[in-house]
Scaffold this motif. Structure first.
Motif, PDB file in Angstrom:
ATOM      1  N   ASN A  85       0.811  -1.217   0.000  1.00  0.00           N
ATOM      2  CA  ASN A  85       0.000   0.000   0.000  1.00  0.00           C
ATOM      3  C   ASN A  85       0.844   1.268   0.000  1.00  0.00           C
ATOM      4  N   ASN A  86       2.018   1.220  -0.606  1.00  0.00           N
ATOM      5  CA  ASN A  86       2.907   2.365  -0.700  1.00  0.00           C
ATOM      6  C   ASN A  86       2.415   3.267  -1.822  1.00  0.00           C
ATOM      7  N   THR A  87       2.180   4.540  -1.523  1.00  0.00           N
ATOM      8  CA  THR A  87       1.655   5.461  -2.528  1.00  0.00           C
ATOM      9  C   THR A  87       2.741   6.004  -3.442  1.00  0.00           C
ATOM     10  N   ASP A  88       3.996   5.587  -3.261  1.00  0.00           N
ATOM     11  CA  ASP A  88       5.080   6.031  -4.134  1.00  0.00           C
ATOM     12  C   ASP A  88       5.063   5.324  -5.475  1.00  0.00           C
ATOM     13  N   TYR A  89       4.166   4.374  -5.664  1.00  0.00           N
ATOM     14  CA  TYR A  89       4.106   3.637  -6.921  1.00  0.00           C
ATOM     15  C   TYR A  89       3.185   4.345  -7.902  1.00  0.00           C
ATOM     16  N   HIS A  90       3.692   4.528  -9.110  1.00  0.00           N
ATOM     17  CA  HIS A  90       2.910   5.111 -10.195  1.00  0.00           C
ATOM     18  C   HIS A  90       2.564   3.992 -11.165  1.00  0.00           C
ATOM     19  N   LYS A  91       1.314   3.927 -11.588  1.00  0.00           N
ATOM     20  CA  LYS A  91       0.884   2.920 -12.557  1.00  0.00           C
ATOM     21  C   LYS A  91       1.014   3.503 -13.956  1.00  0.00           C
ATOM     22  N   ILE A  92       1.707   2.795 -14.832  1.00  0.00           N
ATOM     23  CA  ILE A  92       1.714   3.157 -16.244  1.00  0.00           C
ATOM     24  C   ILE A  92       0.572   2.372 -16.868  1.00  0.00           C
ATOM     25  N   LEU A  93      -0.411   3.087 -17.401  1.00  0.00           N
ATOM     26  CA  LEU A  93      -1.622   2.469 -17.928  1.00  0.00           C
ATOM     27  C   LEU A  93      -1.564   2.381 -19.448  1.00  0.00           C
ATOM     28  N   SER A  94      -2.238   1.378 -19.980  1.00  0.00           N
ATOM     29  CA  SER A  94      -2.334   1.247 -21.433  1.00  0.00           C
ATOM     30  C   SER A  94      -3.289   2.321 -21.959  1.00  0.00           C
ATOM     31  N   PRO A  95      -2.852   3.104 -22.945  1.00  0.00           N
ATOM     32  CA  PRO A  95      -3.716   4.147 -23.484  1.00  0.00           C
ATOM     33  C   PRO A  95      -4.716   3.632 -24.518  1.00  0.00           C
ATOM     34  N   VAL A 140       6.837   9.245 -15.625  1.00  0.00           N
ATOM     35  CA  VAL A 140       7.442   9.747 -14.390  1.00  0.00           C
ATOM     36  C   VAL A 140       8.902   9.300 -14.323  1.00  0.00           C
ATOM     37  N   ASP A 141       9.686  10.008 -13.502  1.00  0.00           N
ATOM     38  CA  ASP A 141      11.049   9.568 -13.224  1.00  0.00           C
ATOM     39  C   ASP A 141      10.997   8.571 -12.085  1.00  0.00           C
ATOM     40  N   GLY A 142      11.729   7.482 -12.206  1.00  0.00           N
ATOM     41  CA  GLY A 142      11.732   6.491 -11.142  1.00  0.00           C
ATOM     42  C   GLY A 142      12.379   5.195 -11.557  1.00  0.00           C
ATOM     43  N   GLU A 143      11.963   4.114 -10.901  1.00  0.00           N
ATOM     44  CA  GLU A 143      12.512   2.781 -11.136  1.00  0.00           C
ATOM     45  C   GLU A 143      11.371   1.802 -11.341  1.00  0.00           C
ATOM     46  N   ILE A 144      11.498   0.940 -12.356  1.00  0.00           N
ATOM     47  CA  ILE A 144      10.468  -0.063 -12.618  1.00  0.00           C
ATOM     48  C   ILE A 144      10.421  -1.030 -11.438  1.00  0.00           C
ATOM     49  N   ALA A 145       9.283  -1.080 -10.763  1.00  0.00           N
ATOM     50  CA  ALA A 145       9.128  -1.949  -9.593  1.00  0.00           C
ATOM     51  C   ALA A 145       8.510  -3.289  -9.973  1.00  0.00           C
ATOM     52  N   GLU A 146       7.602  -3.266 -10.971  1.00  0.00           N
ATOM     53  CA  GLU A 146       6.930  -4.500 -11.361  1.00  0.00           C
ATOM     54  C   GLU A 146       6.387  -4.367 -12.771  1.00  0.00           C
ATOM     55  N   GLN A 159      -5.621  -0.471 -18.577  1.00  0.00           N
ATOM     56  CA  GLN A 159      -5.066  -1.576 -17.798  1.00  0.00           C
ATOM     57  C   GLN A 159      -3.647  -1.223 -17.348  1.00  0.00           C
ATOM     58  N   PRO A 160      -3.317  -1.418 -16.067  1.00  0.00           N
ATOM     59  CA  PRO A 160      -1.966  -1.167 -15.598  1.00  0.00           C
ATOM     60  C   PRO A 160      -0.959  -2.113 -16.261  1.00  0.00           C
ATOM     61  N   LEU A 161       0.135  -1.536 -16.770  1.00  0.00           N
ATOM     62  CA  LEU A 161       1.186  -2.307 -17.426  1.00  0.00           C
ATOM     63  C   LEU A 161       2.420  -2.458 -16.533  1.00  0.00           C
ATOM     64  N   PHE A 162       2.763  -1.369 -15.822  1.00  0.00           N
ATOM     65  CA  PHE A 162       3.955  -1.330 -14.982  1.00  0.00           C
ATOM     66  C   PHE A 162       3.644  -0.594 -13.689  1.00  0.00           C
ATOM     67  N   LEU A 163       4.416  -0.918 -12.656  1.00  0.00           N
ATOM     68  CA  LEU A 163       4.446  -0.105 -11.451  1.00  0.00           C
ATOM     69  C   LEU A 163       5.821   0.531 -11.407  1.00  0.00           C
ATOM     70  N   VAL A 164       5.862   1.848 -11.199  1.00  0.00           N
ATOM     71  CA  VAL A 164       7.119   2.578 -11.140  1.00  0.00           C
ATOM     72  C   VAL A 164       7.233   3.218  -9.759  1.00  0.00           C
ATOM     73  N   LYS A 165       8.360   2.971  -9.101  1.00  0.00           N
ATOM     74  CA  LYS A 165       8.604   3.645  -7.826  1.00  0.00           C
ATOM     75  C   LYS A 165       9.131   5.015  -8.157  1.00  0.00           C
ATOM     76  N   ALA A 166       8.279   6.020  -7.955  1.00  0.00           N
ATOM     77  CA  ALA A 166       8.616   7.397  -8.352  1.00  0.00           C
ATOM     78  C   ALA A 166       9.705   7.974  -7.469  1.00  0.00           C
ATOM     79  N   ASN A 167      10.547   8.814  -8.078  1.00  0.00           N
ATOM     80  CA  ASN A 167      11.614   9.511  -7.322  1.00  0.00           C
ATOM     81  C   ASN A 167      11.049  10.654  -6.537  1.00  0.00           C
TER      82      ASN A 167
END
Length: 167
Positions: A85-95, A140-146, A159-167
């Motif tokens: 439940n960390n809110t630092d994750y950004h979802k990259i969604l399919s457009p 966003v700037d960050g690191e691919i988490a999943e 649909q969410p494609l990636f989770l990115v841990k935002a900087n």
């Protein structure tokens, strides 16, 4: 829904690793399910016409290669990923609706892997729709988490494609 659109959906489902697909829009329901032999059974129902009007089409296709079972991380209700439940994750969604590709071509390395540092304009994947290859950026700037989808998988709009841990 036009028959050509249904044929295109059948091709996408046939070429993907999904086993079942359903779609409903303006009273038209389309449901496709691959059985063990690699056949696609497609049922289309229109609620504007007779309530029981159904049409079934079967397409013979080679059985997909057996892959190890991977737990589905995305459901129609939302995201089912343990992110503490960390809110630092950004979802990259399919457009768009299309096919997800992790690399520019099958013989090249993926754009990103878990742990890859990305900037907002960094290309992370391609979503192919109607023969057009659309590059998807990290946003966003960050690191691919999943990575939430597999290469060649059919993805839906939003649909969410990636989770990115935002900087």
């Amino acid at each position: 829904m036009k028959i050509q659109e249904i044929r295109e959906i059948i091709k996408l489902v046939d070429g993907s690793s999904i086993d079942e697909f359903s779609y409903e829009f303006e009273g038209v329901k389309v449901k496709m399910k691959k059985n063990g032999s690699g056949q696609i059974q497609q049922t289309s129902t229109s609620t504007d016409q007779a309530p029981q009007a159904q049409k079934t089409v079967e397409t013979n296709a080679p059985a997909p290669a057996k892959e190890p079972q991977v737990e589905t991380l995305v459901s129609s209700e939302g995201l089912e990923v343990s992110t503490d439940n960390n809110t630092d994750y950004h979802k990259i969604l399919s457009p768009m609706v299309g096919t997800f590709y992790e690399s520019p071509s099958p013989d090249e390395a993926p754009y990103v892997q878990v742990g890859t540092k990305v900037s907002a304009d960094h290309v992370v994947c391609i979503v192919e729709a109607m023969k057009l290859f659309n590059e998807i950026e990290a946003e966003v700037d960050g690191e691919i988490a999943e990575i939430l989808v597999k290469d060649g998988q059919l993805v839906e709009y939003g649909q969410p494609l990636f989770l990115v841990k935002a900087n």
